[in-house]
Enzyme design. Structure first.
Site, PDB file in Angstrom:
ATOM      1  N   GLU A   1       0.834  -1.213   0.000  1.00 26.72           N
ATOM      2  CA  GLU A   1       0.000   0.000   0.000  1.00 26.72           C
ATOM      3  C   GLU A   1       0.865   1.258   0.000  1.00 26.72           C
ATOM      4  O   GLU A   1       0.757   2.130   0.869  1.00 26.72           O
ATOM      5  CB  GLU A   1      -0.982  -0.007   1.174  1.00 26.72           C
ATOM      6  CG  GLU A   1      -2.028  -1.114   1.054  1.00 26.72           C
ATOM      7  CD  GLU A   1      -3.130  -1.047   2.104  1.00 26.72           C
ATOM      8  OE1 GLU A   1      -3.085  -0.154   2.981  1.00 26.72           O
ATOM      9  OE2 GLU A   1      -4.051  -1.881   2.036  1.00 26.72           O
TER      10      GLU A   1
ATOM     11  N   GLU B   1      -4.891  -8.699  -0.622  1.00 31.69           N
ATOM     12  CA  GLU B   1      -5.733  -8.420   0.548  1.00 31.69           C
ATOM     13  C   GLU B   1      -7.171  -8.311   0.077  1.00 31.69           C
ATOM     14  O   GLU B   1      -7.492  -7.444  -0.748  1.00 31.69           O
ATOM     15  CB  GLU B   1      -5.309  -7.137   1.270  1.00 31.69           C
ATOM     16  CG  GLU B   1      -3.984  -7.245   1.998  1.00 31.69           C
ATOM     17  CD  GLU B   1      -3.650  -6.016   2.835  1.00 31.69           C
ATOM     18  OE1 GLU B   1      -4.593  -5.340   3.326  1.00 31.69           O
ATOM     19  OE2 GLU B   1      -2.443  -5.738   2.996  1.00 31.69           O
TER      20      GLU B   1
END
Length: 505
Positions: A176, A308
């Site tokens: 991220e 994810e």
């Protein structure tokens, strides 16, 4: 009330192979996933192997777990791997500023994680630190894990008790990067990913699949920048190979109000259907990223990884807000069923996925309560679906399907996928209606088939869940299924997930 659905499957027209790695898992240093989850320590009264909890390992081995991602997540970009090697009582303590601001004692580090992977029979997916680490730090970690000779890091590994190198197939280049991994722009991160990948070497027979940290949901521009930087940089390859071999994206499901805003239990019918619609939205997301990747990489050299995914609800009352512990219901199980159908359909490009997370965090497989273990409804979807791993996708054409109107859009109330392997086929069906059963008729063309096993997973309500006092409240049960006029016929109860196994002649 009973509704009907119709579909067609051509059993003699197998398509792309469904990688077993789309059934991957995720273990972050977050809440009770590692400590009081996987790791109880060698002195614990809970049965363990070298500190790793035995009943969790046994449960996950039943899923044929293909890979495990570690140490994060956001934690990965604050993790410095040398803190987690050597004698445990000499390892430095650090603050876990991302998750609960608790103190991390580093008792579970590189050797413990690789031991866990060995016990599980799973491949290692190690996520490196780009956010607060260095290129040298990542290069050293790869060498420490995978090199076999007298190199400095190989010697250090041997000093810490491991003679042979490990196999590490998957390597994450940060996490991220647009958020907790550094707040970077896509252009800046793409250059960093290429630089870090250059020094994440293949040592000996170990070959890394380097995975660039990708987009948040439908940020197609992030994927476009990653692909453009990768594919249009002449002379930037590593000995003729691409710098990274996959790009990722993350997609969390909720009912439309945002993550961490509504309860895991006690939701109403509107919230249930909105959750199903949001889960189904994964197909639009995948289709968009695939289209961008196809425009730069028509030969499928680069994989798409959803490392994810899962539901994200409020934490359970009385638990640490930073630990992300939530209950797991029939609703969550159906979210998983929908996701797998999409991953199967896009098997040409989707090479890996990792549910968040494996134990005690978010949409977990397993919840622990002291020495007791609870298998969640989502766990059962993974177990019922494991026959799809490394099978060939069979296109399931839905010809007639009931729908519901959700926020002005039509939601199909039946989702399905199928695959074939070794003269067998597996058909998966998610029936999303909250209150009506559905008779599904699937025309089977191209090969004769007979039912060998059929199971269904459901509960008294969409909010039914398992706990330590009722661990089998939601568990697979036998389902009546028959072949009639070359068609598979099943009647699905409301809010249910089902699998039908076929023998093919």
């Amino acid at each position: 009330m009973t509704t009907t659905a119709r579909a067609v499957i051509d059993l003699d027209l197998p398509g792309d192979r469904i990688s077993r790695h789309v059934y991957g898992h995720f273990a972050e240093h977050l809440g009770r996933c590692i400590y009081d989850g996987f790791w109880v320590g060698e002195d614990s009264e809970i049965p363990n192997v070298r500190g790793i909890r035995s009943d969790i390992v046994e449960a996950l081995r039943e899923l044929d777990i293909p890979n495990l991602r570690w140490p994060g997540g956001c934690f990965a970009d604050t993790y410095h791997w040398r803190d987690g090697i050597g004698p445990r009582d000499e390892r430095p303590r650090i603050a876990n500023t991302n998750w609960g601001d608790v103190i991390e004692n580093n008792h579970f580090g590189t050797h413990e994680f690789m031991d866990l992977c060995d016990l599980l029979g799973a491949d290692a997916y190690v996520n490196g630190n780009i956010g607060s680490g260095t290129v040298q730090e990542m290069a050293d970690w790869v060498e420490y894990l995978t090199r076999d000779d007298d190199s400095p890091m190989a010697r250090l590994r041997r000093e810490n008790g491991r003679d042979e190198p490990w196999k590490v197939p998957f390597w994450g280049l940060g996490n991220e990067a647009w958020g907790c991994g550094g707040g970077m722009s896509a252009e800046y991160y793409a250059e960093e990913a290429r630089r870090y990948a250059t020094f994440a070497h293949n040592h000996g027979g170990n070959r890394l699949t380097r995975i660039a940290a990708g987009a948040n949901e439908d940020d197609l521009d992030w994927t476009r920048v990653l692909m453009k930087t990768l594919m249009e940089c002449h002379g930037c390859t590593l000995y003729g190979n691409l710098a990274y071999q996959a790009v990722s994206f993350h997609y969390y499901t909720h009912s439309g109000s945002g993550i961490n805003t509504e309860d895991a239990t006690g939701f109403d019918e509107r919230q249930y259907y909105e959750t199903m619609a949001y889960a189904a939205g994964i197909e639009r997301i995948v289709r968009g990223h695939v289209a961008v990747m196809d425009s730069y990489d028509p030969d499928n050299r680069v994989g798409l990884v959803c490392d994810e995914w899962g539901t994200w609800w409020n934490v359970e009352e009385g638990t640490n807000p930073g630990f992300l512990f939530q209950q797991n219901t029939v609703r969550d199980a159906l979210v998983a069923g929908i996701h797998f159908d999409v991953f199967h359909r896009y098997a040409r490009r989707v090479t890996m996925a990792n549910i968040a997370q494996t134990v005690n965090v978010l949409q977990a497989m397993v919840l622990t309560d002291g020495d007791r273990l609870v298998l969640t409804p989502t766990y059962h979807v993974f177990e019922m679906n494991k026959g799809h791993q490394d099978a060939e996708n069979l296109t399931a054409h839905l010809r007639e399907v009931p729908t519901a109107t959700v926020r002005g859009q039509q939601l199909q109330l039946v989702s399905m996928s199928a695959s074939t392997k070794d003269d067998t086929a597996l058909v998966s069906l998610s029936h999303l209606s909250a209150d009506a059963e559905c008779t599904v008729t699937v025309s089977l063309r191209g090969r004769a088939a007979r039912v060998t096993r059929a199971r269904v997973l459901t509960g008294e309500s969409v909010g039914a869940y398992n706990d330590a006092d009722a661990p089998d409240r939601v568990a697979p049960r036998p389902l009546e299924a028959r072949i009639e006029d070359d068609a598979l016929v099943v009647t699905l109860p409301p809010h249910s997930f089902a699998t039908v196994e076929l023998a093919l002649d």
